[in-house]
Design an enzyme around this catalytic site. Structure first.
Site, PDB file in Angstrom:
ATOM      1  N   ASP A 229      -6.832 -27.144  34.244  1.00 58.78           N
ATOM      2  CA  ASP A 229      -5.911 -26.067  34.890  1.00 58.78           C
ATOM      3  C   ASP A 229      -5.023 -26.935  35.771  1.00 58.78           C
ATOM      4  O   ASP A 229      -4.667 -26.325  36.890  1.00 58.78           O
ATOM      5  CB  ASP A 229      -6.753 -25.235  35.685  1.00 58.78           C
ATOM      6  CG  ASP A 229      -7.400 -24.193  34.707  1.00 58.78           C
ATOM      7  OD1 ASP A 229      -6.991 -23.798  33.555  1.00 58.78           O
ATOM      8  OD2 ASP A 229      -8.439 -23.553  34.931  1.00 58.78           O
ATOM      9  N   ALA A 230      -4.661 -28.237  35.576  1.00 55.79           N
ATOM     10  CA  ALA A 230      -3.843 -28.796  36.575  1.00 55.79           C
ATOM     11  C   ALA A 230      -2.770 -29.670  35.825  1.00 55.79           C
ATOM     12  O   ALA A 230      -2.089 -30.444  36.232  1.00 55.79           O
ATOM     13  CB  ALA A 230      -4.634 -29.990  37.213  1.00 55.79           C
TER      14      ALA A 230
END
Length: 285
Positions: A229-230
């Protein structure tokens, strides 16, 4: 409609790039219909998106990439991608058990909003098969465990290649995508998650946010990288929350926001208006 070419590029900034690229198009009788450029002053990187009509263009469509590579990319150290409007991208959807993002994507697809093909849907559960059948799209189930994950992903990759898939959309697909899949589709896997991360991690982020008394909740759509999620962010949005909202209100508002943000990101990708650089994106108007 007239076929157009869309060129996205980035390179070290220096004088003359814009003039040379536009001159290449106009000298060869191309009609420019879109032009947007940006210079990152910190990195000293030039970004550009340009689109032109090919009806009277003197360079054959199949030769444009070679011409541009030889005449300009090598000279300026450019990274570039060239797309044509008569080539529809092919998109695969990955889903688990939640339907809100899937329904929104398929509704926009069947309404003809997007210049895209969706040849298949892949899932690790059978729950959404009825949705795929309703829209007439083939549905493929690959149950995944820790023991069979690598083997199942290899089968998925073979299926994606068979259907000539260009990019993947994770419509609340509750599996971590492996390095193997990311390497096969770099900056071509789009994910959606609530923007509580990393402030509200765990299985019940909306419950945690409710307990904290948040005043806004959000959603983020991004390209998938090996860091969970980055990846480079494509689209984000928020909605207001008050003390009157229950946990279920937060869940419902969150779902509505997730599907909207994901669809906006997918549309920008389809329109070739996203240029990823390092861990950021340039989103062209």
């Amino acid at each position: 409609m007239t076929t157009t070419a869309k060129l996205l590029l980035h390179c070290p900034d220096r004088p003359g790039i814009l003039a040379e690229v536009t001159d290449f198009i106009t000298v060869n009788k191309g009609n420019i219909i879109y032009l947007d450029q940006y210079v990152d002053r910190v990195e000293n990187i030039f970004f550009m998106r340009i689109e032109w009509e090919l009806a009277s263009f003197l360079v054959p469509q199949e030769k444009i990439e070679d011409y541009f590579e030889t005449l300009y990319a090598q000279k300026y150290g450019m990274n570039f991608r060239l797309y044509f409007s008569d080539h529809k991208p092919r998109m695969a959807i990955f889903v688990s058990k939640m339907s809100h993002c899937l329904f929104d994507l398929l509704a926009r697809y069947t309404a003809g909003e997007w210049n895209v093909e969706i040849p298949l849907i892949i899932s690790n559960h059978p729950d959404m098969q009825h949705v795929a059948e309703r829209f007439g799209i083939s549905y493929h189930i690959f149950p995944i465990t820790r023991e069979n994950k690598a083997e199942q992903e290899q089968k998925e990759l073979e299926l994606l290649a068979q259907h000539r898939v260009n990019f993947i959309v994770l419509a609340r697909y509750m599996q971590v995508v492996s390095q193997q899949m990311i390497d096969a589709y770099p900056n071509r896997i789009i994910n959606i998650h609530h923007s509580f991360l990393p402030a509200f991690v765990g299985a019940k982020p909306y419950h945690a946010a409710f307990e904290r008394g948040v005043k806004i909740i959000g959603a983020t759509s991004h390209y998938v990288t090996t860091e969970l999620d980055a990846g480079p962010i494509i689209e984000q949005d928020v909605v207001r929350i008050t003390h009157k909202d229950s946990v279920q209100d937060l869940v419902n508002k969150g779902k509505d926001l997730e599907k909207i943000v994901l669809s906006r990101a997918v549309q920008k990708h389809i329109e070739r208006k996203v240029l990823a650089y390092k861990n950021k994106t340039v989103i062209f108007n």
